[in-house]
Design a protein around this motif. Sequence first.
Motif, PDB file in Angstrom:
ATOM      1  N   SER A  21       0.689  -1.216   0.044  1.00 13.43           N
ATOM      2  CA  SER A  21      -0.082  -0.158   0.048  1.00 13.43           C
ATOM      3  C   SER A  21       0.906   1.323  -0.037  1.00 13.43           C
ATOM      4  N   ARG A  22       0.231   2.396  -0.544  1.00 15.83           N
ATOM      5  CA  ARG A  22       1.020   3.443  -0.720  1.00 15.83           C
ATOM      6  C   ARG A  22      -0.022   4.706  -0.812  1.00 15.83           C
ATOM      7  N   LEU A  23       0.173   5.796   0.019  1.00 17.71           N
ATOM      8  CA  LEU A  23      -1.070   6.562   0.278  1.00 17.71           C
ATOM      9  C   LEU A  23      -1.277   7.331  -0.917  1.00 17.71           C
ATOM     10  N   TYR A  24      -0.278   7.569  -1.710  1.00 17.49           N
ATOM     11  CA  TYR A  24      -0.785   8.468  -3.058  1.00 17.49           C
ATOM     12  C   TYR A  24      -1.740   7.622  -3.892  1.00 17.49           C
ATOM     13  N   ASN A  25      -1.680   6.502  -3.971  1.00 17.14           N
ATOM     14  CA  ASN A  25      -2.865   5.580  -4.811  1.00 17.14           C
ATOM     15  C   ASN A  25      -4.074   6.014  -4.361  1.00 17.14           C
ATOM     16  N   TYR A  26      -4.428   6.186  -3.130  1.00 16.07           N
ATOM     17  CA  TYR A  26      -5.981   5.959  -2.698  1.00 16.07           C
ATOM     18  C   TYR A  26      -6.768   6.965  -3.231  1.00 16.07           C
ATOM     19  N   ALA A  50      -1.535  13.926  -0.128  1.00 16.68           N
ATOM     20  CA  ALA A  50      -1.634  12.966  -1.373  1.00 16.68           C
ATOM     21  C   ALA A  50      -2.276  13.737  -2.496  1.00 16.68           C
ATOM     22  N   ILE A  51      -1.661  13.515  -3.672  1.00 19.13           N
ATOM     23  CA  ILE A  51      -2.141  14.221  -4.702  1.00 19.13           C
ATOM     24  C   ILE A  51      -3.428  13.799  -5.160  1.00 19.13           C
ATOM     25  N   THR A 101       4.964  18.608  -5.901  1.00 15.31           N
ATOM     26  CA  THR A 101       3.886  17.804  -5.569  1.00 15.31           C
ATOM     27  C   THR A 101       3.525  17.535  -4.225  1.00 15.31           C
ATOM     28  N   ILE A 102       4.075  18.217  -3.339  1.00 16.50           N
ATOM     29  CA  ILE A 102       3.977  18.555  -2.097  1.00 16.50           C
ATOM     30  C   ILE A 102       3.278  19.631  -1.870  1.00 16.50           C
ATOM     31  N   VAL A 103       3.702  20.773  -2.369  1.00 16.01           N
ATOM     32  CA  VAL A 103       3.176  22.021  -2.337  1.00 16.01           C
ATOM     33  C   VAL A 103       1.628  22.212  -2.981  1.00 16.01           C
ATOM     34  N   VAL A 116       0.924  19.592 -14.290  1.00 13.10           N
ATOM     35  CA  VAL A 116      -0.376  19.793 -14.382  1.00 13.10           C
ATOM     36  C   VAL A 116      -1.322  20.071 -13.003  1.00 13.10           C
ATOM     37  N   VAL A 117      -0.680  19.458 -12.154  1.00 12.59           N
ATOM     38  CA  VAL A 117      -1.339  19.762 -10.596  1.00 12.59           C
ATOM     39  C   VAL A 117      -1.174  21.079 -10.147  1.00 12.59           C
ATOM     40  N   THR A 118       0.001  21.683 -10.680  1.00 14.63           N
ATOM     41  CA  THR A 118       0.088  23.132 -10.353  1.00 14.63           C
ATOM     42  C   THR A 118      -1.041  23.859 -10.969  1.00 14.63           C
TER      43      THR A 118
END
Length: 677
Positions: A427-432, A472-473, A526-528, A598-600
Motif C-alpha cells: 500500500s502507498r497513500l498516493y494511490n488512494y 496525497a495528490i 507535488t507536496i506544495v 499540471v497539478v500546479t
Amino acid sequence: MADNGEARPILWDVGVGQVELDRVDGAPLAFRHPRRPTTPWLLQEGADRWHTVLHRWGRGFVITDQGTFRWGAPDSVDEGEGGLTTHAKIGDNLELVVTRRGGAKLAETYELWNRGAAPIEVRSLAISTPWRDVYDSAQDSLERACHAHVWTGGSWAWVLAEPMDGLGPVLGLTLSEGALWSYSVESRNPDTGSNIRGHLMLQPTDHARNPTANGGQPVYSVPPGEALSWSWTVGFYQDRAAFLATTDPPISFDSYSAGHDEAIIGVLRRPATVAIDGVPVATDGNAVRLERSRAGTAFVDVVEESRRTARTMLLFTDGLEAIVRRRVRVLLDAHRDQQADGLRQFAFLPVDSSTGLTMHSPDWPDWTDGAERVGMAVLVQHARRLGWVDAEESTAALDGYARFARTHLIEADGTVLRGSAGAYNGSRLYNYPWLAHFFADHAVMFDRSEDLDLAVRILHRLAERGGTHFLAIGWAEAARRVAELCRHAGDDALADQVEQPLRDSADWFVSQGVELAAHEVNYEQTIVSPLVTLLALYGRPDDEEHRAALENAVRWLMAFGGPQPHIRLNSVPIRHWDGYWFGREKLWGDVFPHYWSVVTATALSALPDWAITEASTEQVRRIWDASLADFAAADFPTCAYVFPSCIDGRPADRPDPLSNDQDWALALRLRSLRTTP
C-alpha cells in the motif's frame, strides 16, 4: 596552484549584497544579501556533502580535436584594485583566462585561448555554476535554497536563481557576450538521489556529446593566437520582474502554443531575420506570424544584424480533442496485455515505444499495473464522458478495468495496493485518491451506487492510515467529488464524514508552517500543490492564519515554474527525478514538462476568488499549453522528456522511450472540463 579551502575568502560588494571568492583560486563560493543572510545561493563545500572543490564555480571541461580536459585550480591569480584575473593552462595548447570584477554586479569574462600553432576545434565546453537547488528539507528549501531557472537560448541566455519561498531578492546571471547553447547536469546518481538538482553546467556548446541538443550545437574553430570568449554578469534584483526587465530579449511571443489553424505572433525588439525549423519567415515591420501545418514542436531562430543568434521552441497542435482521440485509441490497442490471465487483461501497462512491448515489472515500483497507471483509465473515462471515444468500446474497457481494480488493487477494507502482484504490491497513500475519484465518476457514468460506496470506503481508509498528515495528490479533489455525490444522493452525514478529515488536515498543515514532512522526496512541487488545493477547498476562509498559509503556499508553488521563453519551460515546475523512476533509460535530471506539472494548474484553478491573480491565471494557461508538448505528434508519448543536453555524460534532450504514467496530463485536463452532475 594547490587548493586551499582554509584561507579567509575575499569579499566584494555586489550591489547591496556581497560575493565571497576563494582567496587561492578566485572562484565565487557564495553570494550574500542582507535580506536573506542565511542563503548562500551556491552549494557549500562540507555542508552539501556531495559538492566539492571539483565543481566550484568556474570549474569545467572542454572537448577538442586535440584532446579532452577538465580544469581545476588556476596556475596563477592576479588580484588588483579593479578585480582579479586567473590563468589556467589546459593541455599543451589551451589557456583559460578568467577576469572578475565587482561593483553593481559581479562581471565575469571567460577566454579560452589557443596558444598553439594550428587551429583548435572546440566541440564541447562547460562551466560549473553550482546553484543551491536542493531539497534537504522543506524548511531548509524555503529558507536557504533557490530554484535555478536556466535559459540557454544562444546569445539570449540567463539564469534566474529564485528563493524557493518565492520572495525576493533574486540572483540573476545574464549573458552579455558570446552564446550559451545548452546546459548539462553532473553528480546525479542513486547516491545523490531525488533531493538534489545536481551541478548545473552552462555550455557554449555540447556538440561532442549531443550534437542535436537544442536544435543543434555549434563547433567553434579557434585560430592560433585567438580566443573563444563569453561574458556574463551576476547580480541581485528585487524580484523576478526586475531581473527579466534587464535580459534584453530579441523577440517576444503572444503565446508559446497554437492550435489548429492558429498562429503565434512574435514581436521583434530589434531588426532581425526569423526562421521556423530552418525556413525563413517574412516579417511585417517588427511583427512576425509563425505558423506550421504539421503538429509538434518547432525551433525558432532569430538572427540579428550583429549576427547574434537566439533560439527557442514553440508548439503547434491539432487540438485537444484530436490528441485525446488518438491517445485513447493507442491506450485501448497497445497498453493492455490481451494475453494476460483473467481480469489482468483489462489493466493498463507501460509500453516501450521502440518495440511496442508492454513492460509490466512488479519488481520495479513505478512499472506496476496500478499506481500512476490509473491515469490511463481516468483518461478513457473522461474521454467517454465528453463523447470523444466510441461509447460501446470504452464502456467495455472501463467495466473491465473497474472489475480488475476491485479484484486486484483494492482490499475489502478499502486498502489500495500499488500493483496486482510482486514485490511492490503493497500500500502507498498516493494511490488512494486516484482510485476513489475514478470510482466516484464511474458511479455517475454507469449509475452504480456500489461504486460510490467503494470510493467512500477508500477515502475512509486513507484517513485511517494517516492521510491527514500526508499531502496525497488529488485527495482534496476526490473528497470534494465524493461528498458532492453523497449530498446529491441525499446523504449529507456521509458527505461530512468524507470531508471532515480534510478540514482536520488543513488545520494540521497550517500549524506546521514551513515544517512540511518529507514525502517520497523531501520537498517538491507535488507536496506544495496538494497543500494549495487542500487549503483552497478545506481551509477556513475567515481565519487569517489559514488565509496567510494559503497565500504562502501559492507563492511557494508558483516559484517552481520559471519564466523561460520556451514551450517546455515557461511556467513549468522543476522536476528532476522522474526519468530515473519511471523511464526505461534511468536518467536523472530535469524533466520538462512532467505530467505532474499540471497539478500546479489544477491547484491554482481551485483558488478562491480573493487569491486569484493575473500571474496565477497566466501560469495555469501556460502549463496546460506545455502539457501537450509530448502528445502533439506522438502515438506513444514519453513519460519523461529529460531536457538538459547530458546527464553525467549521457546524452539527453530527448524523450525516454517508455510510455508510462504521462496520461495524467490529459486526464486531469479533461477532468477540469467538468459537466454535471
